[in-house]
Design an enzyme around this catalytic site. Structure first.
Site, PDB file in Angstrom:
ATOM      1  N   ARG A  82     -25.691  -6.251  -2.070  1.00 28.42           N
ATOM      2  CA  ARG A  82     -26.275  -6.072  -4.082  1.00 28.42           C
ATOM      3  C   ARG A  82     -26.656  -7.241  -4.425  1.00 28.42           C
ATOM      4  O   ARG A  82     -25.985  -8.342  -4.063  1.00 28.42           O
ATOM      5  CB  ARG A  82     -25.300  -5.661  -4.025  1.00 28.42           C
ATOM      6  CG  ARG A  82     -25.334  -3.462  -4.155  1.00 28.42           C
ATOM      7  CD  ARG A  82     -24.125  -3.354  -5.128  1.00 28.42           C
ATOM      8  NE  ARG A  82     -23.046  -3.208  -4.677  1.00 28.42           N
ATOM      9  CZ  ARG A  82     -21.546  -2.782  -5.173  1.00 28.42           C
ATOM     10  NH1 ARG A  82     -21.195  -2.042  -6.442  1.00 28.42           N
ATOM     11  NH2 ARG A  82     -20.049  -3.321  -4.913  1.00 28.42           N
TER      12      ARG A  82
ATOM     13  N   LYS B  65     -19.877  -8.599  -7.944  1.00 27.43           N
ATOM     14  CA  LYS B  65     -18.860  -8.267  -7.210  1.00 27.43           C
ATOM     15  C   LYS B  65     -17.647  -9.483  -8.150  1.00 27.43           C
ATOM     16  O   LYS B  65     -18.323  -9.860  -8.390  1.00 27.43           O
ATOM     17  CB  LYS B  65     -18.338  -8.088  -5.722  1.00 27.43           C
ATOM     18  CG  LYS B  65     -18.693  -7.083  -4.996  1.00 27.43           C
ATOM     19  CD  LYS B  65     -18.459  -5.677  -5.815  1.00 27.43           C
ATOM     20  CE  LYS B  65     -16.508  -6.188  -5.508  1.00 27.43           C
ATOM     21  NZ  LYS B  65     -15.836  -4.826  -6.656  1.00 27.43           N
TER      22      LYS B  65
ATOM     23  N   TYR C 143     -18.905  -6.531 -12.317  1.00 24.87           N
ATOM     24  CA  TYR C 143     -17.263  -6.602 -12.544  1.00 24.87           C
ATOM     25  C   TYR C 143     -15.970  -6.959 -12.215  1.00 24.87           C
ATOM     26  O   TYR C 143     -16.266  -7.908 -11.099  1.00 24.87           O
ATOM     27  CB  TYR C 143     -17.605  -5.228 -10.869  1.00 24.87           C
ATOM     28  CG  TYR C 143     -18.581  -3.968 -11.246  1.00 24.87           C
ATOM     29  CD1 TYR C 143     -18.016  -3.164 -12.168  1.00 24.87           C
ATOM     30  CD2 TYR C 143     -19.219  -3.974 -10.761  1.00 24.87           C
ATOM     31  CE1 TYR C 143     -18.793  -1.817 -12.534  1.00 24.87           C
ATOM     32  CE2 TYR C 143     -20.615  -2.983 -11.362  1.00 24.87           C
ATOM     33  CZ  TYR C 143     -20.120  -1.808 -11.780  1.00 24.87           C
ATOM     34  OH  TYR C 143     -20.839  -0.775 -11.494  1.00 24.87           O
TER      35      TYR C 143
ATOM     36  N   HIS D 287     -12.533  -6.448 -12.571  1.00 24.52           N
ATOM     37  CA  HIS D 287     -11.077  -5.589 -12.361  1.00 24.52           C
ATOM     38  C   HIS D 287     -10.401  -6.108 -12.525  1.00 24.52           C
ATOM     39  O   HIS D 287      -9.074  -6.162 -10.787  1.00 24.52           O
ATOM     40  CB  HIS D 287     -11.616  -4.585 -10.476  1.00 24.52           C
ATOM     41  CG  HIS D 287     -12.758  -3.971 -10.459  1.00 24.52           C
ATOM     42  ND1 HIS D 287     -12.778  -2.166 -10.902  1.00 24.52           N
ATOM     43  CD2 HIS D 287     -14.127  -3.768  -9.970  1.00 24.52           C
ATOM     44  CE1 HIS D 287     -13.978  -1.687 -10.673  1.00 24.52           C
ATOM     45  NE2 HIS D 287     -14.531  -2.622 -10.149  1.00 24.52           N
TER      46      HIS D 287
ATOM     47  N   GLU E 175     -16.900  -2.806 -15.980  1.00 21.66           N
ATOM     48  CA  GLU E 175     -15.718  -1.135 -15.979  1.00 21.66           C
ATOM     49  C   GLU E 175     -15.273  -0.820 -16.977  1.00 21.66           C
ATOM     50  O   GLU E 175     -14.342   0.306 -17.194  1.00 21.66           O
ATOM     51  CB  GLU E 175     -14.753  -1.694 -14.484  1.00 21.66           C
ATOM     52  CG  GLU E 175     -14.087  -2.132 -14.891  1.00 21.66           C
ATOM     53  CD  GLU E 175     -14.041  -4.060 -14.327  1.00 21.66           C
ATOM     54  OE1 GLU E 175     -13.577  -4.780 -14.809  1.00 21.66           O
ATOM     55  OE2 GLU E 175     -15.745  -4.321 -14.420  1.00 21.66           O
TER      56      GLU E 175
ATOM     57  N   VAL F 211      -9.338   8.546  -8.493  1.00 22.97           N
ATOM     58  CA  VAL F 211      -8.983   8.633 -10.373  1.00 22.97           C
ATOM     59  C   VAL F 211      -8.631   7.189 -10.600  1.00 22.97           C
ATOM     60  O   VAL F 211      -8.951   6.384  -9.829  1.00 22.97           O
ATOM     61  CB  VAL F 211      -7.283   8.826  -9.934  1.00 22.97           C
ATOM     62  CG1 VAL F 211      -6.576   8.818 -11.266  1.00 22.97           C
ATOM     63  CG2 VAL F 211      -6.962   9.682  -9.498  1.00 22.97           C
TER      64      VAL F 211
ATOM     65  N   ASP G 172     -10.615  -0.357  -5.625  1.00 21.50           N
ATOM     66  CA  ASP G 172     -10.712  -2.078  -6.829  1.00 21.50           C
ATOM     67  C   ASP G 172      -9.507  -2.317  -7.911  1.00 21.50           C
ATOM     68  O   ASP G 172      -9.190  -2.891  -8.119  1.00 21.50           O
ATOM     69  CB  ASP G 172     -12.308  -1.732  -7.683  1.00 21.50           C
ATOM     70  CG  ASP G 172     -13.168  -2.469  -6.088  1.00 21.50           C
ATOM     71  OD1 ASP G 172     -12.829  -3.167  -6.359  1.00 21.50           O
ATOM     72  OD2 ASP G 172     -14.072  -1.769  -6.799  1.00 21.50           O
TER      73      ASP G 172
ATOM     74  N   ARG H 136      -4.355  -0.550   1.172  1.00 24.28           N
ATOM     75  CA  ARG H 136      -4.916  -1.971   0.987  1.00 24.28           C
ATOM     76  C   ARG H 136      -6.156  -2.476   1.129  1.00 24.28           C
ATOM     77  O   ARG H 136      -6.833  -1.633   1.697  1.00 24.28           O
ATOM     78  CB  ARG H 136      -3.553  -2.477   1.673  1.00 24.28           C
ATOM     79  CG  ARG H 136      -4.358  -2.299   3.018  1.00 24.28           C
ATOM     80  CD  ARG H 136      -3.464  -3.495   4.004  1.00 24.28           C
ATOM     81  NE  ARG H 136      -3.912  -2.826   5.783  1.00 24.28           N
ATOM     82  CZ  ARG H 136      -4.544  -3.393   6.570  1.00 24.28           C
ATOM     83  NH1 ARG H 136      -5.769  -3.650   5.565  1.00 24.28           N
ATOM     84  NH2 ARG H 136      -4.352  -2.586   7.875  1.00 24.28           N
TER      85      ARG H 136
ATOM     86  N   VAL I 223     -12.601   0.867   1.643  1.00 27.27           N
ATOM     87  CA  VAL I 223     -13.424  -0.995   1.670  1.00 27.27           C
ATOM     88  C   VAL I 223     -13.900  -0.955   0.040  1.00 27.27           C
ATOM     89  O   VAL I 223     -13.802   0.124  -1.107  1.00 27.27           O
ATOM     90  CB  VAL I 223     -14.990  -0.394   1.941  1.00 27.27           C
ATOM     91  CG1 VAL I 223     -15.553  -1.503   1.830  1.00 27.27           C
ATOM     92  CG2 VAL I 223     -15.120  -0.692   4.109  1.00 27.27           C
TER      93      VAL I 223
END
Length: 371
Positions: free
Chosen positions: A15, A75, A94, A96, A118, A239, A270, A279, A298
Site C-alpha cells: 500500500r 503502517k 496507523y 497501534h 485508528e 474484536v 495489530d 503473535r 498477519v
C-alpha cells in the site's frame, strides 16, 4: 506545508499512503508534496502519475523524511525507520501503540507529534480511518481462512460450502463491528454456516436484518465463545477496543480442544490479538500451528490487496490530511475533536490514556497537549 509520502517497508506491504488524487488536492491548495520513487508501484500507481498531479519524486527515503513537515504513511514505523524520527515532525499513520511499547518509547524520545488513524473517532463512536481497512480485512479473513483450511495448507480439508449432502464449514466470528460484519458477509457468500458473537445486541439485531436471519447472532459470553469455538472449522477474531489492547477471548486451553486442522484468523493482531496464542506474522510466512490448529495472524492483512486498500484509505484520510496541512496539527485538532482524538504523542508526552494503560506509561490529558 511540505508533505512527504515514503515507500512502505514492512514485509509485503504494497500500500501507499496517498494516491495521485490526494497529491493533486494538496498541491492545488498550495502545499508541496514529495513522494519517494516507487512508493506507489505496489498499488499499480506509477511515479509519472504523481508527477502529473504536481508531486515531486525523490529517490531517497531519508530525503523524504528529512525534508518535510508532515509524513503520511500506511503502517507504523519499523525499527529500520526509527532513525528518521525527529522533533518537529508530524506523523500521520496507523500507529497501534497499545501493542508496541518500543515504538511508543521511540516516538516519545524523539518528540514526534504522532497522530494515529485508528484512534480518530467521531462523536457517534465510529472510527472513520479504521473503517475502510476493517472492511478490507473483514472481507479477506474468510478468504485466507478458506485457503488455510485446505489440507495442503495443514487445515482440515473442509470446503466452506456448496456441496449437496455435506455439511458446510462452521465459521464463528467474534465481534460484530465493521470487520466482523464484512467477514460474515463474505463467509455467507462462500456457503458457510456463520455465527456472529458480540456483547452489543444492537449490532446483532442489525446483522439479523442485514442477512435476513441467515447468520446466527449470539450474545457473547465466556461460555458462548467456548461452545461455538469448539464446534468451529474457522474462527475469526474481530474484536476492537479503540486505542487499547484487544481482550484475550480464546485461550490456549480452548484451542487444545478444537478440531484438528481448524483455523483461527486474528484480525485484531495489530492491537495485540484476541487469541491467547496470537503473535504477529507476515505475508511471507503467515501461519503457524498451535495444538494442531492453524493460526493466521498477519499484521497488515489489507496489504495483500493494495490497489483496493490504497484508494479506500486515501478516500478516508484525505480530508484530515488537508486539514492538517492547511491549519497545522494543533489548530486542526482544536477545530475537530474527532481528529484530536487521533493525537497519541507530542513533545515527548503520551496523550492517549488507553495506550498509556496498555504500555505502562503515564499519559497527559489531550486538552493539555492542545493548550
Amino acid at each position: 506545508m511540505k508533505v512527504g509520502v515514503p515507500k512502505e517497508v514492512k514485509n509485503h506491504e504494497y500500500r501507499v499512503a496517498m494516491t495521485p488524487v490526494g497529491a493533486h488536492e494538496l498541491t492545488h491548495r498550495g502545499h508541496q508534496v514529495v513522494v519517494q520513487r516507487g512508493a506507489g508501484l505496489g498499488s499499480q500507481i506509477a511515479d509519472e502519475e504523481y508527477a502529473a498531479a504536481g508531486a515531486t519524486i525523490i529517490d531517497s527515503a531519508d530525503d523524504v523524511w528529512g525534508s518535510v513537515d508532515m509524513v503520511l504513511k500506511v503502517k507504523e514505523p519499523v525499527a529500520e525507520e526509527y532513525h528518521r524520527l525527529r522533533e518537529g515532525l508530524t506523523l500521520f499513520t496507523y500507529l497501534h501503540l497499545a501493542a508496541d511499547k518500543p515504538l511508543t518509547e521511540e516516538l516519545l524520545s524523539t518528540k514526534v507529534t504522532g497522530i494515529a488513524y485508528e484512534t480518530v473517532q467521531l462523536p457517534s463512536g465510529g472510527l472513520p480511518l479504521l473503517y475502510p481497512m476493517s472492511e478490507v480485512a473483514g472481507c479477506l479473513a474468510p478468504q485466507v481462512g478458506a485457503h488455510s483450511l485446505l489440507r495442503a495448507q495443514g487445515g482440515r480439508g473442509v470446503l466452506m460450502g456448496g456441496v449437496g449432502g455435506v455439511a458446510n464449514a462452521k465459521v464463528v466470528i467474534i465481534g460484530a463491528g465493521v470487520s466482523g460484519q464484512n467477514a460474515a458477509n463474505i463467509a455467507l457468500g462462500m456457503g458457510a454456516d456463520v455465527t456472529l458473537l458480540d456483547t452489543d445486541l444492537d449490532k446483532l439485531r442489525m446483522s439479523f436484518w442485514r442477512y435476513n436471519n441467515r447468520v446466527h447472532g449470539l450474545a457473547s459470553s465466556t461460555l458462548a465463545i467456548r461452545q461455538q469455538v469448539m464446534e468451529a472449522d474457522l474462527v475469526i477474531g474481530a474484536v476492537l477496543i479503540p486505542g487499547a489492547r484487544a481482550p484475550k477471548l480464546v485461550s490456549n486451553e480452548l484451542v487444545s480442544q478444537m478440531k484438528p486442522g481448524s483455523v483461527l484468523v486474528d484480525i485484531a493482531v495489530d492491537q495485540g490479538g484476541c487469541f491467547e496464542d496470537t503473535r504477529p506474522t507476515t505475508h511471507a510466512d503467515p501461519t503457524y500451528e498451535v495444538h494442531g490448529s492453524i493460526f493466521y495472524c498477519v499484521a497488515n492483512m489489507p496489504g495483500a490487496v493494495p490497489n483496493t486498500s490504497t484508494y479506500a484509505l486515501t478516500n478516508a484520510t484525505l480530508p484530515y490530511a488537508v486539514a492538517l496541512a492547511d491549519k497545522g496539527w494543533q489548530q486542526a485538532c482544536r477545530d475537530d475533536r474527532s481528529l484530536a482524538l487521533g493525537l497519541n504523542t507530542h513533545a515527548g508526552t503520551l496523550t492517549n490514556a488507553p495506550v498509556g494503560e496498555a504500555v505502562g506509561i503515564s499519559a497527559t490529558s489531550l486538552d493539555e497537549a492542545l493548550a
